[in-house]
Structures are given as structure tokens and as C-alpha cells.
Write a protein that holds these residues in place. Structure first.
Motif, PDB file in Angstrom:
ATOM      1  N   ALA A  86       0.824  -1.208   0.000  1.00  0.00           N
ATOM      2  CA  ALA A  86       0.000   0.000   0.000  1.00  0.00           C
ATOM      3  C   ALA A  86       0.859   1.259   0.000  1.00  0.00           C
ATOM      4  O   ALA A  86       0.439   2.307  -0.510  1.00  0.00           O
ATOM      5  CB  ALA A  86      -0.935   0.005   1.205  1.00  0.00           C
ATOM      6  N   LEU A  87       2.077   1.173   0.544  1.00  0.00           N
ATOM      7  CA  LEU A  87       3.007   2.297   0.542  1.00  0.00           C
ATOM      8  C   LEU A  87       3.721   2.457  -0.797  1.00  0.00           C
ATOM      9  O   LEU A  87       4.483   3.401  -0.990  1.00  0.00           O
ATOM     10  CB  LEU A  87       4.060   2.102   1.642  1.00  0.00           C
ATOM     11  N   GLY A  88       3.495   1.492  -1.705  1.00  0.00           N
ATOM     12  CA  GLY A  88       4.182   1.528  -2.989  1.00  0.00           C
ATOM     13  C   GLY A  88       5.512   0.799  -2.968  1.00  0.00           C
ATOM     14  O   GLY A  88       6.335   0.968  -3.875  1.00  0.00           O
ATOM     15  N   GLN A  89       5.714  -0.052  -1.958  1.00  0.00           N
ATOM     16  CA  GLN A  89       6.987  -0.744  -1.773  1.00  0.00           C
ATOM     17  C   GLN A  89       6.919  -2.208  -2.202  1.00  0.00           C
ATOM     18  O   GLN A  89       7.532  -3.075  -1.592  1.00  0.00           O
ATOM     19  CB  GLN A  89       7.436  -0.636  -0.312  1.00  0.00           C
ATOM     20  N   SER A  90       6.197  -2.490  -3.263  1.00  0.00           N
ATOM     21  CA  SER A  90       6.048  -3.878  -3.710  1.00  0.00           C
ATOM     22  C   SER A  90       7.385  -4.483  -4.131  1.00  0.00           C
ATOM     23  O   SER A  90       7.614  -5.689  -3.961  1.00  0.00           O
ATOM     24  CB  SER A  90       5.042  -3.963  -4.864  1.00  0.00           C
ATOM     25  N   ARG A  91       8.279  -3.668  -4.675  1.00  0.00           N
ATOM     26  CA  ARG A  91       9.591  -4.176  -5.089  1.00  0.00           C
ATOM     27  C   ARG A  91      10.364  -4.693  -3.877  1.00  0.00           C
ATOM     28  O   ARG A  91      11.019  -5.744  -3.949  1.00  0.00           O
ATOM     29  CB  ARG A  91      10.369  -3.066  -5.793  1.00  0.00           C
ATOM     30  N   HIS A  92      10.292  -3.978  -2.774  1.00  0.00           N
ATOM     31  CA  HIS A  92      10.942  -4.418  -1.543  1.00  0.00           C
ATOM     32  C   HIS A  92      10.337  -5.729  -1.046  1.00  0.00           C
ATOM     33  O   HIS A  92      11.054  -6.653  -0.653  1.00  0.00           O
ATOM     34  CB  HIS A  92      10.800  -3.333  -0.467  1.00  0.00           C
ATOM     35  N   VAL A  93       9.002  -5.817  -1.087  1.00  0.00           N
ATOM     36  CA  VAL A  93       8.321  -7.036  -0.641  1.00  0.00           C
ATOM     37  C   VAL A  93       8.707  -8.220  -1.517  1.00  0.00           C
ATOM     38  O   VAL A  93       8.945  -9.325  -1.034  1.00  0.00           O
ATOM     39  CB  VAL A  93       6.791  -6.838  -0.634  1.00  0.00           C
ATOM     40  N   ALA A  94       8.797  -7.996  -2.829  1.00  0.00           N
ATOM     41  CA  ALA A  94       9.182  -9.065  -3.749  1.00  0.00           C
ATOM     42  C   ALA A  94      10.580  -9.590  -3.424  1.00  0.00           C
ATOM     43  O   ALA A  94      10.838 -10.802  -3.513  1.00  0.00           O
ATOM     44  CB  ALA A  94       9.122  -8.567  -5.188  1.00  0.00           C
TER      45      ALA A  94
ATOM     46  N   PRO B  83      13.897  -2.015   4.519  1.00  0.00           N
ATOM     47  CA  PRO B  83      12.813  -1.358   3.772  1.00  0.00           C
ATOM     48  C   PRO B  83      13.197   0.062   3.396  1.00  0.00           C
ATOM     49  O   PRO B  83      13.952   0.731   4.110  1.00  0.00           O
ATOM     50  CB  PRO B  83      11.651  -1.365   4.772  1.00  0.00           C
ATOM     51  N   PRO B  84      12.695   0.541   2.262  1.00  0.00           N
ATOM     52  CA  PRO B  84      12.975   1.926   1.863  1.00  0.00           C
ATOM     53  C   PRO B  84      12.239   2.888   2.785  1.00  0.00           C
ATOM     54  O   PRO B  84      11.255   2.525   3.428  1.00  0.00           O
ATOM     55  CB  PRO B  84      12.433   1.994   0.433  1.00  0.00           C
ATOM     56  N   PRO B  85      12.690   4.124   2.863  1.00  0.00           N
ATOM     57  CA  PRO B  85      12.006   5.109   3.713  1.00  0.00           C
ATOM     58  C   PRO B  85      10.651   5.486   3.129  1.00  0.00           C
ATOM     59  O   PRO B  85      10.415   5.351   1.925  1.00  0.00           O
ATOM     60  CB  PRO B  85      12.960   6.303   3.702  1.00  0.00           C
ATOM     61  N   SER B  86       9.761   5.912   3.983  1.00  0.00           N
ATOM     62  CA  SER B  86       8.454   6.397   3.530  1.00  0.00           C
ATOM     63  C   SER B  86       8.174   7.750   4.171  1.00  0.00           C
ATOM     64  O   SER B  86       8.815   8.125   5.143  1.00  0.00           O
ATOM     65  CB  SER B  86       7.349   5.399   3.893  1.00  0.00           C
ATOM     66  N   THR B  87       7.211   8.440   3.604  1.00  0.00           N
ATOM     67  CA  THR B  87       6.866   9.764   4.113  1.00  0.00           C
ATOM     68  C   THR B  87       5.508   9.736   4.790  1.00  0.00           C
ATOM     69  O   THR B  87       4.734   8.770   4.649  1.00  0.00           O
ATOM     70  CB  THR B  87       6.819  10.785   2.965  1.00  0.00           C
ATOM     71  N   LYS B  88       5.204  10.794   5.526  1.00  0.00           N
ATOM     72  CA  LYS B  88       3.893  10.911   6.167  1.00  0.00           C
ATOM     73  C   LYS B  88       2.787  10.938   5.109  1.00  0.00           C
ATOM     74  O   LYS B  88       1.706  10.378   5.311  1.00  0.00           O
ATOM     75  CB  LYS B  88       3.840  12.184   7.024  1.00  0.00           C
ATOM     76  N   ALA B  89       3.068  11.581   3.981  1.00  0.00           N
ATOM     77  CA  ALA B  89       2.065  11.650   2.911  1.00  0.00           C
ATOM     78  C   ALA B  89       1.784  10.269   2.344  1.00  0.00           C
ATOM     79  O   ALA B  89       0.629   9.917   2.074  1.00  0.00           O
ATOM     80  CB  ALA B  89       2.550  12.587   1.809  1.00  0.00           C
ATOM     81  N   ALA B  90       2.850   9.456   2.158  1.00  0.00           N
ATOM     82  CA  ALA B  90       2.668   8.097   1.648  1.00  0.00           C
ATOM     83  C   ALA B  90       1.900   7.244   2.650  1.00  0.00           C
ATOM     84  O   ALA B  90       1.035   6.440   2.265  1.00  0.00           O
ATOM     85  CB  ALA B  90       4.024   7.463   1.353  1.00  0.00           C
ATOM     86  N   GLN B  91       2.184   7.413   3.939  1.00  0.00           N
ATOM     87  CA  GLN B  91       1.466   6.675   4.969  1.00  0.00           C
ATOM     88  C   GLN B  91      -0.018   7.045   4.974  1.00  0.00           C
ATOM     89  O   GLN B  91      -0.892   6.172   5.078  1.00  0.00           O
ATOM     90  CB  GLN B  91       2.087   6.952   6.339  1.00  0.00           C
ATOM     91  N   ALA B  92      -0.291   8.328   4.841  1.00  0.00           N
ATOM     92  CA  ALA B  92      -1.688   8.780   4.832  1.00  0.00           C
ATOM     93  C   ALA B  92      -2.434   8.232   3.623  1.00  0.00           C
ATOM     94  O   ALA B  92      -3.594   7.808   3.727  1.00  0.00           O
ATOM     95  CB  ALA B  92      -1.731  10.306   4.835  1.00  0.00           C
ATOM     96  N   ALA B  93      -1.766   8.207   2.461  1.00  0.00           N
ATOM     97  CA  ALA B  93      -2.392   7.684   1.246  1.00  0.00           C
ATOM     98  C   ALA B  93      -2.639   6.187   1.365  1.00  0.00           C
ATOM     99  O   ALA B  93      -3.677   5.682   0.916  1.00  0.00           O
ATOM    100  CB  ALA B  93      -1.506   7.984   0.038  1.00  0.00           C
ATOM    101  N   ALA B  94      -1.698   5.467   1.991  1.00  0.00           N
ATOM    102  CA  ALA B  94      -1.860   4.028   2.175  1.00  0.00           C
ATOM    103  C   ALA B  94      -3.021   3.729   3.112  1.00  0.00           C
ATOM    104  O   ALA B  94      -3.811   2.807   2.880  1.00  0.00           O
ATOM    105  CB  ALA B  94      -0.568   3.430   2.714  1.00  0.00           C
TER     106      ALA B  94
END
Length: 238
Positions: free
Chosen positions: A15-23, A33-44
Motif C-alpha cells: 500500500a506504501l508503494g513498496q512492492s519491489r521491496h516485498v518481492a 525497507p525503503p524510507p516512507s513519508t507521512k504523505a505516503a502513509q496517509a495515502a496508504a
């Protein structure tokens, strides 16, 4: 993946857009894991939250598509498997997985996914899935399939996309994977699964490898999905 907490974390990463990391994790690589932002967390979190007064079908469908992607990626890490769409109720294919022939450089198998989170599995299969697969077998949306295959191949710079897609015009290269939820143990036996997927060989004729069918057994589907979404949101919030 037996641990629901681990499942919720992986859904959250997607949901954070980190599917490549999960794969990479599913392939056995232990990377940070790559870093995420508050905006990405809110969107997820928004992606996993059902608006007031709305049905849960789109949210539950996205979660199930993500679960299907997790299983398919883990089962075949060497294949190219498209990550789940980040828009609810996307009208494209639920999923797409490509196997590349290392000798010829062409797509040897293009697996089209149908993922259905439903309380009426047999009715959904006959009313929604079989008609969709039948259209695809007749050549319908072949342009969409070609475009999606080309886009997925862009993630593999070592593969010539024009050469790779030459094979997908042949029906035997197109395989189908139906994943569906069931809430009754009537469908968990060998005989029950035969009844559930009855008619599959009339839709996608030929070798049995062209027809994949998977079930996910869960009683009280909607409450279970709500609880899983809650765990996923909790992970995102933390």
C-alpha cells in the motif's frame, strides 16, 4: 504465510508503494525497507479505509488481489509478476505474470489473474469469471494484454520486449489463474473443488497447465477482511 501480523505488514508495504521491496523479501533477500513519508502513509491508510456509508467490496478486493500477488510472487520468484494496482476498482487485469524462455528470449507463458473476494464463489465464477476468460480466449482485449506485457517487460532491460511478445498471440501461451474465497467447507475437498471450478476446461481448452484454480478458505469473509485491514492500518500508523 501463516502469521496474520506478517501478512498485514506486507500488505501495508504494498500500500506504501513498496512492492519491489516485498518481492525481494519473498525471494529470500534480507534487505532494509525503503524510507516512507507521512504523505505516503496517509495515502496508504486511505487506500485501506472504507468511506462512511460505502460498501467494503473495493477495499476487500484490493486486499485479496494483494494477497494473490504475494502468493504468486513467492511461488515463482523468477517470473515477472505485476504489482497490484494502487487504484481501487481498476478495470484492467487483476494480475499478470510472465515466464521468459531463457533460450529464445520470448514470453513462454502469460498468466492472467482473476482474484475474487466473494461470499458467493460458484455464482461469481459462472457469472463473472467464465465470461471474462471466454472473451480473452476469443481475442478480446488482446491489445490491452499486449500493452500490459510490454509495460511489465520494461522492468527487464535484458529482455527485448518486441521479441518477447511475439508468442502471446498464441492461445497456448495464455494461461489463466483464478483465485477465489470460499466460506464453506463444501468446496475444500477434492470433489468440492471440482464442482467449484466445473466448466473451466470448456473455457480454456487444452493442457491442464493453462487452467489454475486456487481457493482461500475463510469463514465470515467481510469481518475477517475488516480485521485484517485494521491490523494493516495499525502497522502503517506506527
Amino acid at each position: 504465510m501463516q502469521d496474520e501480523t506478517e501478512l498485514a505488514e506486507r500488505i501495508a508495504r504494498v500500500a506504501l508503494g513498496q512492492s519491489r521491496h516485498v518481492a525481494k523479501i519473498l525471494a529470500g533477500l534480507n534487505n532494509s525497507p525503503p524510507p516512507s513519508t507521512k504523505a505516503a502513509q496517509a495515502a496508504a491508510i486511505k487506500l485501506l479505509t472504507v468511506p462512511e456509508g460505502k460498501e467494503t467490496w473495493h477495499r476487500d478486493g484490493w486486499i485479496f488481489q494483494t494477497m494473490s500477488w504475494l502468493v504468486a510472487t513467492q511461488a515463482s520468484p523468477s517470473s515477472l509478476t505485476r504489482a497490484p494496482h494502487m487504484i481501487l476498482a481498476h478495470k484492467g487485469f487483476d494480475g499478470l505474470q510472465l515466464e521468459i524462455d531463457q533460450t529464445t528470449g520470448r514470453v513462454s507463458t502469460a498468466v492472467i489473474f482473476e482474484d475474487k473476494a466473494t461470499s458467493n464463489p460458484r455464482q461469481t465464477i459462472t457469472g463473472e469469471v467464465w465470461p471474462e476468460f471466454k472473451l480473452l480466449e476469443s481475442g478480446d482485449r488482446e491489445n490491452v494484454l499486449t500493452a500490459d506485457v510490454s509495460a511489465l517487460l520494461c522492468t527487464r532491460p535484458d529482455v527485448d520486449p518486441d521479441k518477447a511478445i511475439e508468442n502471446i498471440i498464441w492461445k497456448q501461451v495464455r494461461h489463466y489463474r483464478l483465485s477465489i474465497t470460499v466460506g464453506s467447507q463444501d468446496f475444500t475437498s477434492d470433489e468440492g473443488r471440482k464442482q467449484l471450478f466445473k466448466g473451466y476446461d470448456d473455457i480454456a481448452i487444452g493442457d491442464v497447465t493453462r487452467r489454475r484454480g486456487e481457493i482461500f478458505y475463510v469463514e465470515k469473509l467481510r469481518p475477517w477482511m475488516k480485521a485484517l485491514a485494521g491490523k494493516t492500518i495499525s502497522f502503517l500508523s506506527s
